[in-house]
Design a protein around this motif. Structure first.
Motif, PDB file in Angstrom:
ATOM      1  N   ARG A 107      22.213 -18.666  89.310  1.00  0.00           N
ATOM      2  CA  ARG A 107      22.019 -17.221  89.350  1.00  0.00           C
ATOM      3  C   ARG A 107      22.441 -16.689  90.709  1.00  0.00           C
ATOM      4  NH1 ARG A 107      17.375 -15.328  86.201  1.00  0.00           N
ATOM      5  NH2 ARG A 107      18.461 -13.368  86.397  1.00  0.00           N
ATOM      6  N   PHE A 108      23.137 -15.568  90.691  1.00  0.00           N
ATOM      7  CA  PHE A 108      23.503 -14.880  91.918  1.00  0.00           C
ATOM      8  C   PHE A 108      22.450 -13.820  92.220  1.00  0.00           C
ATOM      9  CE2 PHE A 108      27.755 -16.428  90.699  1.00  0.00           C
ATOM     10  CZ  PHE A 108      28.095 -17.058  91.885  1.00  0.00           C
ATOM     11  N   ILE A 109      22.189 -13.632  93.502  1.00  0.00           N
ATOM     12  CA  ILE A 109      21.257 -12.601  93.967  1.00  0.00           C
ATOM     13  C   ILE A 109      22.074 -11.556  94.719  1.00  0.00           C
ATOM     14  CG2 ILE A 109      19.246 -12.106  95.397  1.00  0.00           C
ATOM     15  CD1 ILE A 109      18.675 -15.197  95.249  1.00  0.00           C
ATOM     16  N   THR A 110      21.871 -10.308  94.374  1.00  0.00           N
ATOM     17  CA  THR A 110      22.543  -9.229  95.081  1.00  0.00           C
ATOM     18  C   THR A 110      21.544  -8.109  95.370  1.00  0.00           C
ATOM     19  OG1 THR A 110      24.421  -7.696  95.076  1.00  0.00           O
ATOM     20  CG2 THR A 110      23.349  -8.080  92.966  1.00  0.00           C
ATOM     21  N   HIS A 111      21.872  -7.307  96.329  1.00  0.00           N
ATOM     22  CA  HIS A 111      21.022  -6.161  96.665  1.00  0.00           C
ATOM     23  C   HIS A 111      21.777  -4.851  96.478  1.00  0.00           C
ATOM     24  CE1 HIS A 111      23.336  -6.991 100.233  1.00  0.00           C
ATOM     25  NE2 HIS A 111      23.049  -5.792 100.682  1.00  0.00           N
ATOM     26  N   VAL A 112      22.963  -4.927  95.895  1.00  0.00           N
ATOM     27  CA  VAL A 112      23.796  -3.745  95.698  1.00  0.00           C
ATOM     28  C   VAL A 112      24.119  -3.606  94.217  1.00  0.00           C
ATOM     29  CG1 VAL A 112      26.029  -2.702  96.241  1.00  0.00           C
ATOM     30  CG2 VAL A 112      24.803  -3.977  98.002  1.00  0.00           C
ATOM     31  N   PRO A 113      23.883  -2.492  93.562  1.00  0.00           N
ATOM     32  CA  PRO A 113      23.289  -1.272  94.108  1.00  0.00           C
ATOM     33  C   PRO A 113      21.768  -1.340  94.209  1.00  0.00           C
ATOM     34  CG  PRO A 113      23.864  -0.916  91.820  1.00  0.00           C
ATOM     35  CD  PRO A 113      24.315  -2.319  92.179  1.00  0.00           C
ATOM     36  N   TRP A 114      21.134  -2.407  93.653  1.00  0.00           N
ATOM     37  CA  TRP A 114      19.711  -2.646  93.812  1.00  0.00           C
ATOM     38  C   TRP A 114      19.487  -4.159  93.772  1.00  0.00           C
ATOM     39  CZ3 TRP A 114      21.963  -0.520  89.480  1.00  0.00           C
ATOM     40  CH2 TRP A 114      21.948  -1.304  88.329  1.00  0.00           C
ATOM     41  N   CYS A 115      18.325  -4.606  94.195  1.00  0.00           N
ATOM     42  CA  CYS A 115      18.027  -6.044  94.195  1.00  0.00           C
ATOM     43  C   CYS A 115      17.931  -6.543  92.760  1.00  0.00           C
ATOM     44  CB  CYS A 115      16.722  -6.323  94.920  1.00  0.00           C
ATOM     45  SG  CYS A 115      16.832  -6.044  96.684  1.00  0.00           S
ATOM     46  N   ARG A 116      18.688  -7.609  92.484  1.00  0.00           N
ATOM     47  CA  ARG A 116      18.667  -8.159  91.125  1.00  0.00           C
ATOM     48  C   ARG A 116      19.275  -9.560  91.094  1.00  0.00           C
ATOM     49  NH1 ARG A 116      23.932  -5.877  88.396  1.00  0.00           N
ATOM     50  NH2 ARG A 116      25.029  -5.284  90.274  1.00  0.00           N
TER      51      ARG A 116
END
Length: 97
Positions: free
Chosen positions: A86-95
């Motif tokens: 799983r990838f974690i991103t904070h753009v455009p929101w944390c998910r």
């Protein structure tokens, strides 16, 4: 958790959020000049990207430092996703992706 794509814009996020090697073990990147260097203000090392970057340490989560390339990353890293990565991103929101 490791990082994927050691960008300078990610350095701002890491330092603002006080993220260090306790939260992200290391980053992988494709640019040789970054290998074996550390993010400023953290103790997070940048390592060489390899095709099977996620297999060596049995990585299940990867924080994306180059979020503006998320579509390309998802296309390139289908095997990671297929193996429950799983990838974690904070753009455009944390998910998680």
């Amino acid at each position: 958790v490791i990082g994927y794509g050691a960008t300078s814009k990610c350095s701002t996020i890491l330092n603002f959020c006080k993220i260090n090697q306790k939260q992200i073990s290391y980053f992988v990147d494709t640019i040789p000049e970054k290998f074996n260097k550390y993010y400023p203000g953290t103790d997070i090392q940048v390592r060489e990207y390899t095709k099977d970057w996620w297999k060596k340490d049995n990585i299940k989560y990867s924080f994306v430092g180059c979020w503006n390339f998320m579509d390309i990353i998802l296309e390139k890293e289908k095997e990671f996703k297929k193996n429950n990565g799983r990838f974690i991103t904070h753009v455009p929101w944390c998910r998680f992706i």
